[in-house]
Design an enzyme around this catalytic site. Structure first.
Site, PDB file in Angstrom:
ATOM      1  N   SER A   1     -70.600  16.078  61.070  1.00 50.75           N
ATOM      2  CA  SER A   1     -71.618  16.106  62.125  1.00 50.75           C
ATOM      3  C   SER A   1     -71.743  17.433  62.859  1.00 50.75           C
ATOM      4  O   SER A   1     -72.623  17.581  63.710  1.00 50.75           O
ATOM      5  CB  SER A   1     -71.325  15.007  63.151  1.00 50.75           C
ATOM      6  OG  SER A   1     -70.102  15.259  63.835  1.00 50.75           O
TER       7      SER A   1
ATOM      8  N   ASP B   1     -62.614   7.398  63.642  1.00 44.08           N
ATOM      9  CA  ASP B   1     -61.543   8.381  63.765  1.00 44.08           C
ATOM     10  C   ASP B   1     -60.947   8.672  62.393  1.00 44.08           C
ATOM     11  O   ASP B   1     -60.244   7.836  61.823  1.00 44.08           O
ATOM     12  CB  ASP B   1     -60.477   7.840  64.717  1.00 44.08           C
ATOM     13  CG  ASP B   1     -59.341   8.816  64.962  1.00 44.08           C
ATOM     14  OD1 ASP B   1     -59.368   9.926  64.384  1.00 44.08           O
ATOM     15  OD2 ASP B   1     -58.420   8.471  65.730  1.00 44.08           O
TER      16      ASP B   1
ATOM     17  N   TYR C   1     -55.370  33.736  68.019  1.00 38.89           N
ATOM     18  CA  TYR C   1     -55.811  32.892  66.915  1.00 38.89           C
ATOM     19  C   TYR C   1     -54.791  32.905  65.770  1.00 38.89           C
ATOM     20  O   TYR C   1     -53.898  32.081  65.734  1.00 38.89           O
ATOM     21  CB  TYR C   1     -57.208  33.311  66.412  1.00 38.89           C
ATOM     22  CG  TYR C   1     -57.808  32.214  65.558  1.00 38.89           C
ATOM     23  CD1 TYR C   1     -58.666  31.273  66.111  1.00 38.89           C
ATOM     24  CD2 TYR C   1     -57.481  32.085  64.208  1.00 38.89           C
ATOM     25  CE1 TYR C   1     -59.168  30.236  65.343  1.00 38.89           C
ATOM     26  CE2 TYR C   1     -57.981  31.056  63.434  1.00 38.89           C
ATOM     27  CZ  TYR C   1     -58.828  30.137  64.003  1.00 38.89           C
ATOM     28  OH  TYR C   1     -59.302  29.110  63.237  1.00 38.89           O
TER      29      TYR C   1
ATOM     30  N   THR D   1     -69.564  27.540  67.078  1.00 39.69           N
ATOM     31  CA  THR D   1     -69.428  26.102  66.919  1.00 39.69           C
ATOM     32  C   THR D   1     -68.817  25.509  68.179  1.00 39.69           C
ATOM     33  O   THR D   1     -68.281  26.232  69.027  1.00 39.69           O
ATOM     34  CB  THR D   1     -68.531  25.750  65.715  1.00 39.69           C
ATOM     35  OG1 THR D   1     -67.180  26.173  65.991  1.00 39.69           O
ATOM     36  CG2 THR D   1     -69.022  26.445  64.443  1.00 39.69           C
TER      37      THR D   1
END
Length: 406
Positions: free
Chosen positions: A52, A113, A239, A278
């Protein structure tokens, strides 16, 4: 009918509502960027986990439109309530299902989930009943927490450095106007690192493959990919060298474990994607500023999630070689990691300040891209008009599964 005039409710990158028409229009724009297939042969049976949003959504759209993908997409999205709209991914999925149906795709969606045993069982039941085997598993899940299905323990991920504290520039929008801020993150402890690995590493990916394999649902030549990221040395401390990086390393190690278990009957790859705006990436400190500078540097060379998903599908479909790096990863980030690009980004990063921000970073573009994740700032949408918020989850066109009751 639940018609409402909706206004954006947000502070900085965080939106508490989404716009149904805006989300649907975003999907339409992505769909229109994808070429139709050259023939009408049925495509592979695929299971897309995390369908999604982000790369999972892009891979789903490209698979449906360009490769006649069949199968099942899985997402975990909240429905509308009396006070709030549904999650943006809910509206995106509803529109994706409509486009899939119009294209004649044999594809449906499951809301649940993905970390749970129940969803794995239901997905396996649906695949078994409809297709018998699955050719491709795309794993693109980003979540803040995960409940271990064996122990019941809830693990929470954190975004922190490892080894030393992290101080760096960051981009903030607290009053709606972009500005350069300063960030200080303390190092993660071992428990926080391990919890992040449990949430964002390869544990659940492996459970999915094991669940399908134990049911005899893996087709000959089965392939599975999980999305990863390396990124620049500019963002490495928070990161790749931080808690998220530890999780991504675990994901890549899991690919090797899966290849051993598949024993030649299939193959597992991690896919190193390039930068993108995102819902997951906006939560990572310094990524917003880095991405804004990167977009300014690359210009027309910027690769969208659809661009990258199309490249991934070309390699998975055999239209192009997998082109693995020395760690057996599929790389889609060469446009970002080009040395000339990174040198230019570093130079701008080092010199950027409040006075030069507008010329060295596309902060306005970044802010608009964040809004579009939730259906806001989308060209052509009338935000003064009422919109239907209670959009139903896509009904499955498949016969009910005996064990799932759906």
């Amino acid at each position: 009918m639940t018609l409402r005039t909706i206004k954006p409710g947000n502070r900085g990158y965080l939106y508490v509502n989404s716009h149904p028409t805006g989300c649907s229009t975003v999907v339409d724009h992505l769909w229109q960027q994808i070429p139709e297939p050259a023939d009408d042969r049925p495509g592979p049976v695929a299971l897309v986990i995390g369908s999604s949003a982000g790369y999972g959504l892009a891979a789903t759209l490209v698979g449906l439109r360009a490769h006649r993908m069949r199968g099942l997409g899985i997402a975990f999205e909240a429905p509308a309530t009396e006070r709030r709209t549904a999650g943006a991914g809910w509206y995106r999925t509803a529109r994706t299902a409509e486009l899939a149906a119009e294209a004649g795709a044999d594809f449906t969606f499951l809301n649940g989930d993905a970390f749970s045993d129940g969803v794995k069982e239901e997905a396996a039941d649906r695949i078994a009943a409809r297709f018998g085997k699955v050719d491709l598993l795309i794993y693109s899940v980003a979540a803040p927490r995960r409940t271990d299905p064996v122990t019941g323990e809830v693990h929470h991920s954190v975004i922190k450095p490892l080894g030393s504290d992290y101080r760096a520039k960051t981009l903030v929008f607290e009053d709606g106007t972009p500005r350069i801020g300063e960030l200080h993150l303390q190092i993660a402890d071992e428990a926080e690192r391990d919890a992040t690995v449990q949430v964002m590493g390869g544990a659940d990916w492996q459970l999915w493959v094991d669940a399908l394999q134990s049911r005899g649902l893996l087709a000959d030549g089965f392939r599975t990919v999980a999305l990863s990221y390396v990124g620049s040395d500019i963002t490495a401390p928070v990161y790749r060298a931080g808690t998220i990086g530890a999780a991504k390393q675990h994901l890549e190690d899991t690919a090797r474990t899966l290849n051993t278990r598949l024993d030649g009957a299939g193959h597992a790859y991690t896919v190193v994607a390039g930068a993108a705006v995102t819902q997951a990436s906006t939560a990572i400190p310094s990524i917003a500023l880095y991405t804004s500078i990167l977009h300014r540097v690359t210009g027309d060379g910027w690769q969208t999630t659809v661009d990258q998903a199309a490249e991934l599908w070309s390699r998975l479909s055999g239209d192009a070689e997998p082109d693995l790096d020395d760690q057996d990863r599929i790389r889609l980030d060469d446009w970002e990691m080009n040395p000339r690009v990174q040198t230019a980004v570093r130079a701008m990063w080092d010199r950027i300040d409040a006075e030069t921000m507008d010329t060295r970073a596309d902060t306005g573009w970044f802010r608009e891209q964040v809004g579009r994740l939730y259906g806001w700032d989308v060209p052509g949408v009338d935000y003064e008009a009422e919109a239907e918020t209670a959009v139903p989850w896509p009904a499955s066109p498949w016969p009910a599964s005996p064990s799932s009751g759906v």
